[in-house]
Design a protein around this motif. Structure first.
Motif, PDB file in Angstrom:
ATOM      1  N   MET A  24     -77.907 -20.907 -42.139  1.00  0.00           N
ATOM      2  CA  MET A  24     -76.535 -21.370 -41.970  1.00  0.00           C
ATOM      3  C   MET A  24     -76.095 -21.228 -40.517  1.00  0.00           C
ATOM      4  N   VAL A  43     -68.446 -23.565 -41.195  1.00  0.00           N
ATOM      5  CA  VAL A  43     -69.830 -23.244 -41.536  1.00  0.00           C
ATOM      6  C   VAL A  43     -70.577 -24.563 -41.710  1.00  0.00           C
ATOM      7  N   LEU A  62     -70.040 -28.119 -43.330  1.00  0.00           N
ATOM      8  CA  LEU A  62     -69.814 -28.011 -44.766  1.00  0.00           C
ATOM      9  C   LEU A  62     -68.368 -27.666 -45.116  1.00  0.00           C
ATOM     10  N   ARG A  63     -67.741 -26.870 -44.278  1.00  0.00           N
ATOM     11  CA  ARG A  63     -66.373 -26.428 -44.560  1.00  0.00           C
ATOM     12  C   ARG A  63     -65.739 -25.951 -43.267  1.00  0.00           C
ATOM     13  N   GLU A  64     -64.457 -26.182 -43.114  1.00  0.00           N
ATOM     14  CA  GLU A  64     -63.752 -25.715 -41.926  1.00  0.00           C
ATOM     15  C   GLU A  64     -62.342 -25.284 -42.295  1.00  0.00           C
ATOM     16  N   LEU A  88     -63.836 -17.207 -45.732  1.00  0.00           N
ATOM     17  CA  LEU A  88     -64.615 -18.445 -45.822  1.00  0.00           C
ATOM     18  C   LEU A  88     -65.987 -18.178 -46.425  1.00  0.00           C
ATOM     19  N   PHE A  89     -66.640 -17.114 -45.995  1.00  0.00           N
ATOM     20  CA  PHE A  89     -67.944 -16.753 -46.541  1.00  0.00           C
ATOM     21  C   PHE A  89     -67.855 -16.488 -48.041  1.00  0.00           C
ATOM     22  N   GLU A  90     -66.828 -15.764 -48.438  1.00  0.00           N
ATOM     23  CA  GLU A  90     -66.666 -15.440 -49.858  1.00  0.00           C
ATOM     24  C   GLU A  90     -66.464 -16.698 -50.685  1.00  0.00           C
ATOM     25  N   GLU A  91     -65.619 -17.598 -50.200  1.00  0.00           N
ATOM     26  CA  GLU A  91     -65.333 -18.826 -50.947  1.00  0.00           C
ATOM     27  C   GLU A  91     -66.548 -19.738 -51.038  1.00  0.00           C
ATOM     28  N   GLU A  92     -67.430 -19.678 -50.013  1.00  0.00           N
ATOM     29  CA  GLU A  92     -68.618 -20.538 -49.998  1.00  0.00           C
ATOM     30  C   GLU A  92     -69.875 -19.794 -50.446  1.00  0.00           C
ATOM     31  N   SER A  93     -69.725 -18.549 -50.914  1.00  0.00           N
ATOM     32  CA  SER A  93     -70.850 -17.725 -51.381  1.00  0.00           C
ATOM     33  C   SER A  93     -71.926 -17.585 -50.303  1.00  0.00           C
ATOM     34  N   ILE A  94     -71.464 -17.305 -49.086  1.00  0.00           N
ATOM     35  CA  ILE A  94     -72.360 -17.120 -47.939  1.00  0.00           C
ATOM     36  C   ILE A  94     -72.409 -15.645 -47.580  1.00  0.00           C
TER      37      ILE A  94
END
Length: 210
Positions: free
Chosen positions: A1, A16, A24-26, A51-57
């Motif tokens: 990533m 990300v 993928l997401r901003e 953002l990481f939590e919402e995108e499972s990163i």
């Protein structure tokens, strides 16, 4: 990533992307009546974690970090680079430093011309040629009058007009999409070299750098 963010101005922008640079997401956050230090210092880590939590990163999933290292707000640049360094040293990710002019050159399709962004005073401007966008210098407004050829200007000047920016200029905004693409193909700085990284902060007393 890939993790990209921009703290060079008033707005905080975080994104990300996949390894190929596909965004993928901003997320974008503006200081709600607070200073740039408050929005970047207080929100950069928090918004990144969210953002990481919402995108499972997971933090260890990030292999590259792309950020604008200048020119721009002294406070914002320092906060952004400090966060990038800490993240990189903790995870092993590499850092791809980008200049604001490099991002705008890509936004314009590497259109031939002089790229102009606002300086820290109304009569000062940061400039670079699109062919060499990392060779950023600082000039006063009088120097812009003598410029020949195309003018590529930061979209900041659309809402904050300057008598030194001609209406014929081409206006572009730096985007996380473009930052992600440049980060995916850039050469990352890693290991001990990260410690030596400094933001590109120029004043009228600064010799033009490359």
């Amino acid at each position: 990533m890939i993790l990209v963010f921009d703290t060079s101005g008033t707005e905080l922008a975080i994104g990300v992307a996949a390894e190929d640079g596909t965004l993928l997401r901003e997320v974008h956050r503006l200081p709600d009546g607070v200073t740039e230090r408050a929005i970047h210092d207080a929100r950069l880590a928090v918004e990144t974690a969210k953002l990481f939590e919402e995108e499972s990163i997971l933090a260890r999933d990030v292999s590259r970090i792309g950020l604008i290292i200048g020119p721009g707000s002294f406070t914002g640049l320092r906060i952004g680079l400090s966060f990038a360094k800490g993240f990189a040293l903790a995870t092993g990710a590499g850092i791809v430093p980008l200049t604001l002019h490099e991002v705008l050159a890509k936004e314009s399709g590497w259109f031939d011309g002089t790229i102009i962004t606002p300086g820290y005073k109304p009569d000062l401007f940061y400039t670079a040629e699109a062919a060499t966008p990392n060779a950023v210098g600082v000039v006063n407004g009088g120097a812009l009058v003598n410029l020949k050829g195309n003018i590529i200007a930061h979209s900041h000047f659309l809402t904050h007009p300057s008598q030194f920016i001609p209406p014929s200029a081409l206006f572009f905004s730096p985007s996380l999409r473009t930052m992600a693409l440049l980060t995916s193909i850039g050469t990352p700085i890693t290991d001990n070299d990260i410690d030596n990284m400094e933001p590109l902060y120029l004043t009228e007393f600064t010799v033009k750098q490359s």
